[in-house]
Design a protein around this motif. Structure first.
Motif, PDB file in Angstrom:
ATOM      1  N   ALA A 253       0.836  -1.210   0.000  1.00 17.79           N
ATOM      2  CA  ALA A 253       0.000   0.000   0.000  1.00 17.79           C
ATOM      3  C   ALA A 253       0.866   1.254   0.000  1.00 17.79           C
ATOM      4  O   ALA A 253       0.515   2.270  -0.620  1.00 17.79           O
ATOM      5  N   ALA A 254       2.007   1.200   0.683  1.00 20.13           N
ATOM      6  CA  ALA A 254       2.921   2.344   0.693  1.00 20.13           C
ATOM      7  C   ALA A 254       3.495   2.582  -0.699  1.00 20.13           C
ATOM      8  O   ALA A 254       3.636   3.735  -1.140  1.00 20.13           O
ATOM      9  N   VAL A 255       3.809   1.508  -1.405  1.00 21.14           N
ATOM     10  CA  VAL A 255       4.288   1.633  -2.791  1.00 21.14           C
ATOM     11  C   VAL A 255       3.231   2.343  -3.633  1.00 21.14           C
ATOM     12  O   VAL A 255       3.533   3.256  -4.407  1.00 21.14           O
ATOM     13  N   LYS A 256       1.996   1.930  -3.467  1.00 20.52           N
ATOM     14  CA  LYS A 256       0.898   2.530  -4.229  1.00 20.52           C
ATOM     15  C   LYS A 256       0.741   4.014  -3.902  1.00 20.52           C
ATOM     16  O   LYS A 256       0.574   4.855  -4.798  1.00 20.52           O
ATOM     17  N   ALA A 257       0.817   4.361  -2.622  1.00 17.18           N
ATOM     18  CA  ALA A 257       0.673   5.762  -2.217  1.00 17.18           C
ATOM     19  C   ALA A 257       1.806   6.617  -2.778  1.00 17.18           C
ATOM     20  O   ALA A 257       1.583   7.740  -3.245  1.00 17.18           O
ATOM     21  N   LEU A 258       3.014   6.104  -2.757  1.00 15.73           N
ATOM     22  CA  LEU A 258       4.156   6.840  -3.302  1.00 15.73           C
ATOM     23  C   LEU A 258       4.011   7.016  -4.808  1.00 15.73           C
ATOM     24  O   LEU A 258       4.243   8.103  -5.349  1.00 15.73           O
ATOM     25  N   ALA A 259       3.618   5.952  -5.494  1.00 12.19           N
ATOM     26  CA  ALA A 259       3.454   6.028  -6.946  1.00 12.19           C
ATOM     27  C   ALA A 259       2.371   7.033  -7.317  1.00 12.19           C
ATOM     28  O   ALA A 259       2.529   7.807  -8.275  1.00 12.19           O
ATOM     29  N   GLU A 260       1.271   7.034  -6.579  1.00 12.10           N
ATOM     30  CA  GLU A 260       0.192   7.971  -6.864  1.00 12.10           C
ATOM     31  C   GLU A 260       0.614   9.415  -6.600  1.00 12.10           C
ATOM     32  O   GLU A 260       0.074  10.341  -7.216  1.00 12.10           O
ATOM     33  N   ALA A 261       1.581   9.608  -5.717  1.00 20.37           N
ATOM     34  CA  ALA A 261       2.103  10.953  -5.443  1.00 20.37           C
ATOM     35  C   ALA A 261       3.234  11.316  -6.407  1.00 20.37           C
ATOM     36  O   ALA A 261       3.876  12.346  -6.229  1.00 20.37           O
TER      37      ALA A 261
END
Length: 354
Positions: free
Chosen positions: A215-223
């Motif tokens: 989920a952290a990977v996803k949040a970073l990618a979305e940012a």
């Protein structure tokens, strides 16, 4: 089947016999640990403080892609039993076993030292690595926020940084990271060793759960923060069967590249890892060590420059082939994330107009 010996910690032993106070050692350079399992210390974390003289650590290793790093903490509460950084605790006269996980040191003056070093007229800007020894976002960071203070200075001075972590706490700093990403100043690597919660609890008892790391990977990618995933370490007969699943999860979350490292057992890590295997996975302990030694020339570890990150043999070749095929299949083919050094302003934005 695995079993939990110490639900709170990773290592199962805590002897103080290390290469600094015990002349006994194995022929392959991995040091013996004469610890007994009796009277294991409390699982309570203890914090002490130190005032180092420098913030930035330099290295000249031909095997590393960076020449400087910052480690705000000594020891790591995540308790990863395979952690190659465990032997650093021996320098303090502490055990690389349980002491490494429960006796932590906070370097509270690191931010002030960093600012001073960046302002040195002789300083030449190159990317700084965070998370090369102990995790910059381990639980103690929630109290002291030393990593965030470091990032604030690096952002203010337009200094590039590379971050490696096993913690979802990295998303706390997404405001700083997103801003730095817009300027080409940051790359984040999230280490994900398994997707199985039970395996994670056994290998890395106090690290962030696997689904939260993804989920952290996803949040970073979305940012729009450049983010990759590291399969480190891959351990024969424990998590190497998950290579393809890990790469698929990384790609779906938005990672653009991936890397892998086979397990390394330098110095005191070898006996700690063997003791953990015997205690938690006795049914496969011999098989795990047989594969590891086959990849390291018949030894528990190969510590030589140029070869320590390049395991040999048929098993290692098979793992590399699977990893490379998985990267191609899931589009994780980017090999580097260039960071800018030309924007560096040692005294911060407030002086950029003068």
């Amino acid at each position: 089947m695995s079993k939990r010996i110490n639900a709170a910690r990773g290592a199962t032993i805590n002897g103080l016999s290390t290469r600094f106070n015990d002349p006994a050692r194995e022929a392959d350079g991995d040091w013996l640990d004469s610890a007994e399992e009796d009277d294991l210390p409390s699982s309570r974390t203890e914090i002490s403080y130190e005032t180092p003289r420098t913030a930035i650590t330099r290295n000249t290793s031909p095997d590393l892609s960076f020449d400087r790093s910052i480690n705000a903490y000594r020891g790591c509460e995540h308790g990863c039993v395979y952690c190659f950084a465990r032997p650093t605790h021996a320098y303090l006269g502490l055990s690389p076993g349980l002491d490494f996980e429960r006796k932590l040191t906070v370097k509270r003056n690191i931010p002030a030292l960093l600012r001073k070093e960046l302002e040195n007229p002789r300083y030449a800007c190159r990317p700084i690595a965070l998370g090369t020894n102990t995790d910059p976002y381990q639980p103690v960071e929630g109290t002291y926020a030393t990593t965030r203070k470091i990032l604030e200075i690096l952002s203010e001075t337009n200094h590039p940084v590379m971050i490696t972590t096993k913690s979802a706490r990295v998303v706390r700093d997404i405001d700083i990271l997103a801003s730095m990403a817009e300027r080409g100043l940051v790359a984040v690597m999230v280490s994900v060793t398994t997707l199985d919660p039970e395996t994670a609890r056994t290998l890395e008892p106090r690290a962030t759960a696997p689904h939260r790391r993804i989920a952290a990977v996803k949040a970073l990618a979305e940012a729009r923060v450049p983010v990759s995933v590291s399969l480190a370490p891959l351990i024969p007969a424990i998590n190497d069967h998950e290579i393809e699943a890990l790469l698929e999860a990384a790609a779906k979350a938005g990672a653009t590249m991936a890397s892998m490292i086979m397990v390394r057992l330098p110095h005191e890590v070898a006996p700690i890892f063997r003791a953990w295997l015997d205690a938690t996975m006795p049914d496969r302990a011999a098989r795990v060590m047989t594969h590891i030694r086959a990849m390291r020339g018949g030894k528990d570890n190969d510590g030589d420059f140029h070869t320590r990150f390049k395991p040999q043999g048929a098993y290692a070749a098979m793992i590399r082939t699977r990893f490379q095929a998985g990267c191609r299949r899931y589009g994780l083919v980017r090999r580097d994330i260039p960071l800018r050094t030309d924007l560096f302003s040692p005294r911060g934005k407030q002086f950029s107009l003068f």
